[in-house]
Design an enzyme around this catalytic site. Structure first.
Site, PDB file in Angstrom:
ATOM      1  N   HIS A   1       0.833  -1.204   0.000  1.00 47.97           N
ATOM      2  CA  HIS A   1       0.000   0.000   0.000  1.00 47.97           C
ATOM      3  C   HIS A   1       0.868   1.255   0.000  1.00 47.97           C
ATOM      4  CE1 HIS A   1      -2.775  -3.082   1.728  1.00 47.97           C
ATOM      5  NE2 HIS A   1      -3.570  -2.519   0.841  1.00 47.97           N
TER       6      HIS A   1
ATOM      7  N   HIS B   1      -4.852  -5.870  -6.272  1.00 48.54           N
ATOM      8  CA  HIS B   1      -4.677  -7.109  -5.514  1.00 48.54           C
ATOM      9  C   HIS B   1      -6.023  -7.610  -5.001  1.00 48.54           C
ATOM     10  CE1 HIS B   1      -4.187  -3.795  -2.590  1.00 48.54           C
ATOM     11  NE2 HIS B   1      -4.692  -4.632  -1.685  1.00 48.54           N
TER      12      HIS B   1
ATOM     13  N   GLU C   1      -9.420  -9.840  13.793  1.00 50.43           N
ATOM     14  CA  GLU C   1      -9.682  -8.411  13.924  1.00 50.43           C
ATOM     15  C   GLU C   1     -10.695  -8.098  15.014  1.00 50.43           C
ATOM     16  OE1 GLU C   1     -11.009  -4.881  10.861  1.00 50.43           O
ATOM     17  OE2 GLU C   1      -9.519  -6.355  10.212  1.00 50.43           O
TER      18      GLU C   1
ATOM     19  N   GLU D   1      -5.702   2.469  -1.976  1.00 50.63           N
ATOM     20  CA  GLU D   1      -6.263   1.117  -1.952  1.00 50.63           C
ATOM     21  C   GLU D   1      -6.700   0.802  -3.374  1.00 50.63           C
ATOM     22  OE1 GLU D   1      -6.361  -1.215   0.130  1.00 50.63           O
ATOM     23  OE2 GLU D   1      -6.638  -0.518   2.200  1.00 50.63           O
TER      24      GLU D   1
ATOM     25  N   GLU E   1      -8.229  -2.625  -5.227  1.00 51.10           N
ATOM     26  CA  GLU E   1      -8.575  -4.010  -4.951  1.00 51.10           C
ATOM     27  C   GLU E   1      -9.741  -4.515  -5.803  1.00 51.10           C
ATOM     28  OE1 GLU E   1      -7.442  -3.939  -0.192  1.00 51.10           O
ATOM     29  OE2 GLU E   1      -9.532  -3.761  -0.777  1.00 51.10           O
TER      30      GLU E   1
END
Length: 199
Positions: A27, A34, A89, A115, A117
């Site tokens: 990042h 990704h 998390e 970001e 994605e």
């Protein structure tokens, strides 16, 4: 147990895997495309869990968002990654994840960090009280679907992450809340996710 750096799966424009990279290095201002996922947890009363990203996170610190996000490791099926990340998390056991947006894709930037994605979206049941990892989550709140839609449309608080806003816009089209969202066709997942599931 993960030995060595946590890896993310890098993708070509068609969603096929083209390699891996350490998560800690991926990042930045030119983040490569990704594979990731997002999950919306629903409690026994039908409320959604929102989380506030830890202020120490590299990407979008302090922003409210969906229950949690993550990255499947190389060869890891998305369902398994969702359950793993829920435990890591939020300290919760995630029920059976249901795929609802198989091809969600976004790019977002904050303070020069990007970001980028392909991020299939899941919904899953959860019971019990979250015990968040403070390195990942600063706060948790439970909201109704109507409240989340209002916040995503700019009519309420809290301010949401750009991917959550975009996801809610697509989820609204599926039905009036999580119970109405149909399971999506797994064939619509990016190719890299198919290969991981078959591994």
């Amino acid at each position: 147990m993960v030995i060595g750096p946590e890896l993310v799966v890098l993708l070509g424009p068609d969603g096929a895997a083209v390699g891996t990279a350490p998560k800690a290095e991926v990042h930045h201002a030119r983040t490569p495309l990704h594979l990731a996922f997002s999950c919306y947890l629903v409690d026994d009363d039908g409320r959604l869990l929102l989380t506030r990203r830890a202020a120490t996170k590299r990407t979008f610190p302090g922003v409210w968002t969906n229950s949690f996000c993550g990255h499947p490791g190389p060869g890891e099926a998305l369902d398994d990654a969702v359950r793993r990340r829920g435990r890591q998390e939020l300290g919760v056991d995630v029920g059976m994840p249901r795929l609802v947006l198989p091809a969600f894709r976004y790019r977002a930037e904050q303070d020069g960090v990007v970001e980028h994605e392909i991020c299939p979206v899941f919904v899953a049941p959860v019971s019990g009280t979250p015990t968040p990892d403070p390195a990942e989550v600063d706060d948790v709140r439970r909201v109704t679907w109507a409240d989340l839609v209002a916040a995503a449309r700019g009519g309420g608080r809290p301010e949401l992450s750009p991917w959550c806003v975009a996801q809610v816009a697509e989820l609204v089209a599926l039905g009036d809340g999580p119970a109405a969202w149909p399971a999506a066709d797994p064939a619509m997942l990016p190719l890299a996710a198919h290969l991981a599931a078959a591994a």
